[in-house]
Scaffold this motif. Structure first.
Motif, PDB file in Angstrom:
ATOM      1  N   LYS A  36       0.855  -1.196   0.000  1.00 45.47           N
ATOM      2  CA  LYS A  36       0.000   0.000   0.000  1.00 45.47           C
ATOM      3  C   LYS A  36       0.893   1.249   0.000  1.00 45.47           C
ATOM      4  CE  LYS A  36      -0.444  -0.207   5.039  1.00 45.47           C
ATOM      5  NZ  LYS A  36      -1.249   0.130   6.184  1.00 45.47           N
ATOM      6  N   TYR A  40       5.068   1.866   0.451  1.00 46.34           N
ATOM      7  CA  TYR A  40       5.682   2.727   1.458  1.00 46.34           C
ATOM      8  C   TYR A  40       6.650   3.706   0.784  1.00 46.34           C
ATOM      9  CZ  TYR A  40       4.071  -0.794   4.956  1.00 46.34           C
ATOM     10  OH  TYR A  40       3.327  -1.654   5.725  1.00 46.34           O
ATOM     11  N   TYR A 361       8.371   4.361   8.740  1.00 46.85           N
ATOM     12  CA  TYR A 361       7.281   4.256   7.762  1.00 46.85           C
ATOM     13  C   TYR A 361       6.945   5.646   7.202  1.00 46.85           C
ATOM     14  CZ  TYR A 361       5.787  -0.016  10.466  1.00 46.85           C
ATOM     15  OH  TYR A 361       5.687  -1.207  11.127  1.00 46.85           O
TER      16      TYR A 361
END
Ligand SMILES: Cc1ncc(COP(=O)(O)O)c(C=O)c1O
Length: 377
Positions: A36, A40, A361
């Motif tokens: 997704k 990242y 992240y």
């Protein structure tokens, strides 16, 4: 995209080695690669292809459009959209053969109606909330919700999953253990109700690498570890030692675009905030906060030029940063590394994360779309 003197370099061989090591080190060697948010920030299509080739059994995305992008690139592997989507998106989801996540009755009914209307059976994973309290059906309602899916002729219940809230924090093992117990209980309830589901997954990177649900012999969904970043920035670990050596896949690089030598007492960038202590070479580097080099980095962050760590000379601007190279000589066109290695030095996403009070992240997801991605194959 036109060439610019700044780019994010993604080492697909490092990614491949990471995925292979993760697959080898997880309980059932059955890994869904989480790609997704454009993997990242690493580039979803390229990373998805490598992850599948390196042994992942399927892909996970957050949005229908992310799944459609993968399908349009010719990727035929299973793609799970990990949360319920607006009903307006259901035709897109079903028509592109994506796997839906459900947890509310309304969503099940709407998805089923769309699948029926389109004459396509839609594969579904039921998400259970075992303690993170973000999304999912309560464990006590899981069997009833599973039956709603099973009762719909155009839906196929192929999976059940949940998500861990504290897997990379060893001081919160009690929470993880309670989530594992809750998930085990749901699996038992489904079994007692004679409901069989092929795919059962709970662990994220930290959970999978720490084998927190080993006894349940589950599949897992791995994101951050694939990209070579440890989930907990403070300890630069997954909460406790894990049996794999991971390599960061992304480097953020640029070239020096302008050089000046300024005298002691002079200052650079907005606010002229930090007068130079001595005569210094100042390198202008064409990346700024609009590219994801967050403004707060200027105070304590460092970049690499000529194999050495260098401080920011002034605040980060929207498109450019100014780097203090001291008495060293620097030329226009010299290589700059903002994230990654140069000579013996390394600046990691988790180093930025610690300076910024965030997680790795957010660092790689934050490298914006205007930074071209290049791929080392
Ligand atoms: C539902 C879900 N599963 C799996 C993951 C992957 O987590 P990680 O990147 O920590 O492996 C995420 C990431 O946010 C997620 O939201």
């Amino acid at each position: 995209m036109a060439q610019r003197w700044a780019w994010a370099e993604v080492d697909l061989q490092a990614l491949r080695r990471n995925v292979e090591a993760i697959v080898a080190n997880t309980t059932t060697h059955t890994v869904w690669a989480v790609v997704k948010a454009d993997a990242y920030g690493h580039g979803a299509v390229e990373c998805a292809r490598v992850a599948l080739d390196a042994g992942a059994i399927g892909l996970c995305v957050a949005l229908v459009d992310e799944g459609v992008t993968l399908r349009r690139a010719g990727i035929a592997a299973p793609i799970l959209v990990m949360s319920e989507q607006p009903p307006e998106q259901h035709r897109h989801l079903v028509g592109n053969g994506l796997i839906a996540t459900v947890y509310n009755s309304e969503s099940i009914a709407a998805l089923g109606a769309t699948a029926e209307d389109m004459n396509i059976v839609c594969s579904v994973h039921l998400k259970v909330d075992t303690g993170m309290h973000r999304a999912g059906v309560a464990p006590s309602n899981a069997v009833a919700r599973a039956r709603e899916v099973l009762n719909h002729p155009w839906l196929s219940l192929d999976g059940v999953f949940s998500h861990l809230a504290t897997a990379d924090d060893a001081s919160r093992n009690d929470v993880t253990e309670s989530q594992v117990r809750a998930f085990a209980a749901v699996l038992n309830d489904l079994k007692d109700a004679d409901i069989e589901v092929e795919h059962r997954h709970l662990e994220n990177s930290a959970g999978a690498l720490r084998h927190v649900a080993e006894v349940l012999r589950l599949e897992c969904r791995v994101g951050i570890a694939m990209y070579g970043i440890a989930g907990d920035a403070a300890s630069n670990s997954f909460g406790s030692p894990v049996g794999v050596q991971l390599e960061p896949a992304m480097s953020l690089k640029a070239k020096v675009s302008h050089v000046q030598v300024l005298e002691a007492g002079e200052a650079v960038s907005y606010g002229l905030r930090r007068p130079l202590a001595s005569r210094s070479t100042i390198a202008t580097v064409p990346l700024g906060y609009a590219d994801g080099v967050r403004r707060a980095l200027w105070e304590r962050g460092e970049v690499l030029i000529g194999g050495k760590r260098r401080r920011f000379a002034g605040v980060v601007t929207m498109d450019q940063v100014l780097i203090d190279c001291g008495a060293d000589s620097v030329q226009v066109g010299d290589d700059v590394v903002l994230l990654g290695c140069q000579g013996p030095e390394e600046v990691s996403a988790n180093e930025w994360a610690r300076l910024l009070g965030t997680i790795g992240y957010e660092v790689t997801c934050g490298i914006s779309a205007r930074v071209p991605r290049t791929y080392l194959r």
